[in-house]
Design an enzyme around this catalytic site. Structure first.
Site, PDB file in Angstrom:
ATOM      1  CG  ASP A 136      -6.812 -25.892  51.454  1.00 58.98           C
ATOM      2  OD1 ASP A 136      -5.618 -26.203  51.611  1.00 58.98           O
ATOM      3  OD2 ASP A 136      -7.583 -26.574  50.746  1.00 58.98           O
ATOM      4  CB  SER A 137      -3.865 -24.776  48.192  1.00 60.41           C
ATOM      5  OG  SER A 137      -4.418 -26.064  48.356  1.00 60.41           O
ATOM      6  CB  CYS A 188      -3.317 -25.714  53.587  1.00 62.28           C
ATOM      7  SG  CYS A 188      -2.226 -26.204  52.238  1.00 62.28           S
ATOM      8  CG  ASN A 189      -2.339 -31.542  56.125  1.00 57.44           C
ATOM      9  OD1 ASN A 189      -2.125 -32.067  57.199  1.00 57.44           O
ATOM     10  ND2 ASN A 189      -3.561 -31.461  55.621  1.00 57.44           N
ATOM     11  CB  CYS A 199      -3.845 -33.651  51.544  1.00 57.25           C
ATOM     12  SG  CYS A 199      -4.574 -32.519  50.332  1.00 57.25           S
ATOM     13  CG  HIS A 253      -8.050 -30.996  48.405  1.00 55.00           C
ATOM     14  ND1 HIS A 253      -7.200 -30.047  48.923  1.00 55.00           N
ATOM     15  CD2 HIS A 253      -8.715 -30.389  47.383  1.00 55.00           C
ATOM     16  CE1 HIS A 253      -7.339 -28.922  48.231  1.00 55.00           C
ATOM     17  NE2 HIS A 253      -8.247 -29.106  47.293  1.00 55.00           N
TER      18      HIS A 253
END
Ligand code: DGL
Length: 272
Positions: free
Chosen positions: A12-13, A75-76, A189, A191
């Site tokens: 993921d970011s 991560c979308n 997302c 998160h």
């Protein structure tokens, strides 16, 4: 090393992919997990496509070098450009948007809301994928949130920070939930599932779709079908790498309920 004992990669970011790692630990406690979060470059959702592709390829190459047996793109935003990255790894790749769309297809709803990063929203990937997977007609509303992922990344469990997260959630979601009356909301997302309790408190009764659950189920199906599950009595550990702040990642991993964290280490970021 036996194929079964190779780790499952999750990228993921930032810390958003912890919501996916958590689901995998719940469903498949035997698996070894290797996590990489690109804390130096978050938020991806506000970058240009060429930058996102370059950064994502860098993360994919890390996973290839570590010999993962499957890769979860948690991560979308990266999932929107997956076709430009997947050739960097030789293992199967599972992406968050496909998982989210599959999860929605099974629901008895006609009006779906999606909240995501601005890049994911602008790409139109969610409405496209949901309408492609769904056997019946649905209306899909999408909302791009420029600040939410960053606010979640740095404010989890901090009371003053969570006030900002909740204000931002209301600013982004009120219209879709209260005016448009969506029947469920896809957390587009990774998160956002980390603040699902706040969303539930703000909008009681609104069903939330977390693609992480579907991703974990798809991974299990793939590993089972290929005889690739890691067996044995010892549960699998979690190795976390970040290009960002190691202390913050260690703290967040504990806060979101990840278990058996073997290490949290720094990895050099890609130069942009
Ligand atoms: N967690 C990421 C996603 O699912 C994005 C957050 C960011 O903008 O970096 O899209």
């Amino acid at each position: 090393m036996r194929e079964q004992d190779r780790p499952v990669g999750i990228l993921d970011s930032g810390i958003g992919g912890f919501s996916v790692a958590r689901q995998v630990q719940r469903l498949m406690p035997g698996e070894e997990l290797l996590y990489l979060g690109d804390g130096a470059h978050i938020p991806y959702g506000n970058h240009r496509e060429e930058e996102i592709v370059a950064m994502a390829r860098y993360l994919f190459r890390f996973m290839e070098e570590h010999g993962v047996k499957a890769l979860l793109v948690a991560c979308n935003t990266i999932s929107c450009v997956i076709d430009r990255c997947r050739q960097e790894v030789s293992c199967p790749v599972f992406n968050a948007i496909r998982a989210g769309a599959d999860a929605v297809a099974g629901l008895p709803v006609e009006k779906v809301g999606v909240i995501s990063t601005v890049f994911t929203h602008n790409s139109g990937a969610y409405p496209r994928e949901i309408l492609a997977q769904s056997p019946k007609k649905m209306v899909v509303l999408s909302c791009g949130c420029p600040d939410l992922a960053r606010l979640v990344e740095h404010n989890l469990d901090d009371p003053a920070g969570m006030v900002q997260v909740e204000e931002n959630l209301r600013q982004e979601l009120d219209q879709m939930v209260l005016e448009e009356k969506i029947q469920c909301c896809v957390l587009g997302c990774t998160h956002y599932p980390l603040v699902a309790d706040s969303i539930r408190r703000l909008y009681p009764g609104l069903p939330l779709v977390d693609p992480a659950e579907e991703m974990a189920r798809s991974l299990r199906g793939y590993l089972r079908a290929g005889g690739l599950e890691r067996e044995g009595t010892r549960p699998g550990g979690l190795s976390v790498y970040t290009t960002g702040d190691v202390a913050e990642y260690r703290l967040r991993a504990g806060q979101v309920g990840l278990e058996r964290i073997d290490r949290v280490e720094w990895y050099p970021p890609m130069e942009l």
